[in-house]
Enzyme design. Sequence first.
Site, mmCIF file in Angstrom:
data_model
loop_
_atom_site.group_PDB
_atom_site.id
_atom_site.type_symbol
_atom_site.label_atom_id
_atom_site.label_comp_id
_atom_site.label_asym_id
_atom_site.label_seq_id
_atom_site.Cartn_x
_atom_site.Cartn_y
_atom_site.Cartn_z
ATOM 1 N N ASN A 7 -3.803 -2.553 -7.670
ATOM 2 C CA ASN A 7 -2.819 -1.629 -8.218
ATOM 3 C C ASN A 7 -1.728 -2.451 -8.891
ATOM 4 O OD1 ASN A 7 -3.873 0.900 -7.414
ATOM 5 N ND2 ASN A 7 -3.162 0.532 -5.329
ATOM 6 N N GLU A 62 2.398 -0.436 -3.647
ATOM 7 C CA GLU A 62 3.368 -0.219 -2.576
ATOM 8 C C GLU A 62 3.928 -1.549 -2.060
ATOM 9 O OE1 GLU A 62 2.695 0.895 2.075
ATOM 10 O OE2 GLU A 62 1.490 1.989 0.618
ATOM 11 N N VAL A 63 3.066 -2.550 -1.944
ATOM 12 C CA VAL A 63 3.477 -3.841 -1.389
ATOM 13 C C VAL A 63 3.535 -4.864 -2.524
ATOM 14 C CG1 VAL A 63 2.931 -5.671 0.247
ATOM 15 C CG2 VAL A 63 2.409 -3.291 0.835
ATOM 16 N N HIS A 91 -2.629 -8.108 -3.833
ATOM 17 C CA HIS A 91 -3.721 -7.940 -2.873
ATOM 18 C C HIS A 91 -4.850 -7.197 -3.568
ATOM 19 C CE1 HIS A 91 -0.733 -4.763 -2.562
ATOM 20 N NE2 HIS A 91 -1.718 -3.921 -2.311
HETATM 21 P P1 AMP Z 1 -0.889 -0.951 -2.719
HETATM 22 O O1 AMP Z 1 -0.560 0.485 -2.902
HETATM 23 O O2 AMP Z 1 -1.939 -1.449 -3.692
HETATM 24 O O3 AMP Z 1 0.346 -1.828 -2.692
HETATM 25 O O4 AMP Z 1 -1.583 -1.057 -1.301
HETATM 26 C C1 AMP Z 1 -0.907 -1.459 -0.150
HETATM 27 C C2 AMP Z 1 -1.844 -1.235 0.999
HETATM 28 O O5 AMP Z 1 -1.363 -1.947 2.125
HETATM 29 C C3 AMP Z 1 -1.980 0.233 1.423
HETATM 30 O O6 AMP Z 1 -3.341 0.625 1.326
HETATM 31 C C4 AMP Z 1 -1.456 0.241 2.861
HETATM 32 O O7 AMP Z 1 -2.164 1.127 3.692
HETATM 33 C C5 AMP Z 1 -1.659 -1.199 3.277
HETATM 34 N N1 AMP Z 1 -0.777 -1.690 4.320
HETATM 35 C C6 AMP Z 1 0.565 -1.564 4.392
HETATM 36 N N2 AMP Z 1 1.035 -2.154 5.486
HETATM 37 C C7 AMP Z 1 -0.027 -2.677 6.134
HETATM 38 C C8 AMP Z 1 -0.191 -3.419 7.336
HETATM 39 N N3 AMP Z 1 0.856 -3.737 8.115
HETATM 40 N N4 AMP Z 1 -1.433 -3.796 7.702
HETATM 41 C C9 AMP Z 1 -2.500 -3.475 6.924
HETATM 42 N N5 AMP Z 1 -2.413 -2.784 5.770
HETATM 43 C C10 AMP Z 1 -1.188 -2.379 5.383
#
Ligand code: AMP
Length: 105
Positions: free
Chosen positions: A85, A93-94, A98
């Site tokens: 993403n 989100e993060v 990844h």
């Molecule tokens: P994105 O929207 O591409 O940034 O995806 C971030 C992903 O990280 C989401 O699918 C979340 O469910 C996952 N995520 C967030 N926090 C954690 C965590 N502590 N352990 C594992 N996955 C996580």
Amino acid sequence: MASIFTKIINWEIPSDKIYEDSEIIAIKDINPKAKHHILIIPKKEIPTINDLQEEDKNLLANMFFVAKKIAKDLNIEEWYKLLFNVWEKWWQEVMHIHLHLLSEL
Ligand code: AMP
């Protein structure tokens, strides 16, 4: 401030880790959107794909090789998808790149 994935890499918060080498980890997504939902994460904290540098080329390639290995290990190599993403502060989100590996097999 360290990303949540850097905190996982540094053992500050728990995770379900399935792979680790000197530059990459892979963990199970905490909120899976498919039967198999794995995140392949570089230890180097790069906020988004738009922040990649020339020096990151090998790292990025290695992330795909890790994805391929995990798909084979999970016996899903005939049906999976990989995605990044890259829509800052919306789809992504993060802010630590990844690669999502998803499969319903
Ligand atoms: P994105 O929207 O591409 O940034 O995806 C971030 C992903 O990280 C989401 O699918 C979340 O469910 C996952 N995520 C967030 N926090 C954690 C965590 N502590 N352990 C594992 N996955 C996580």
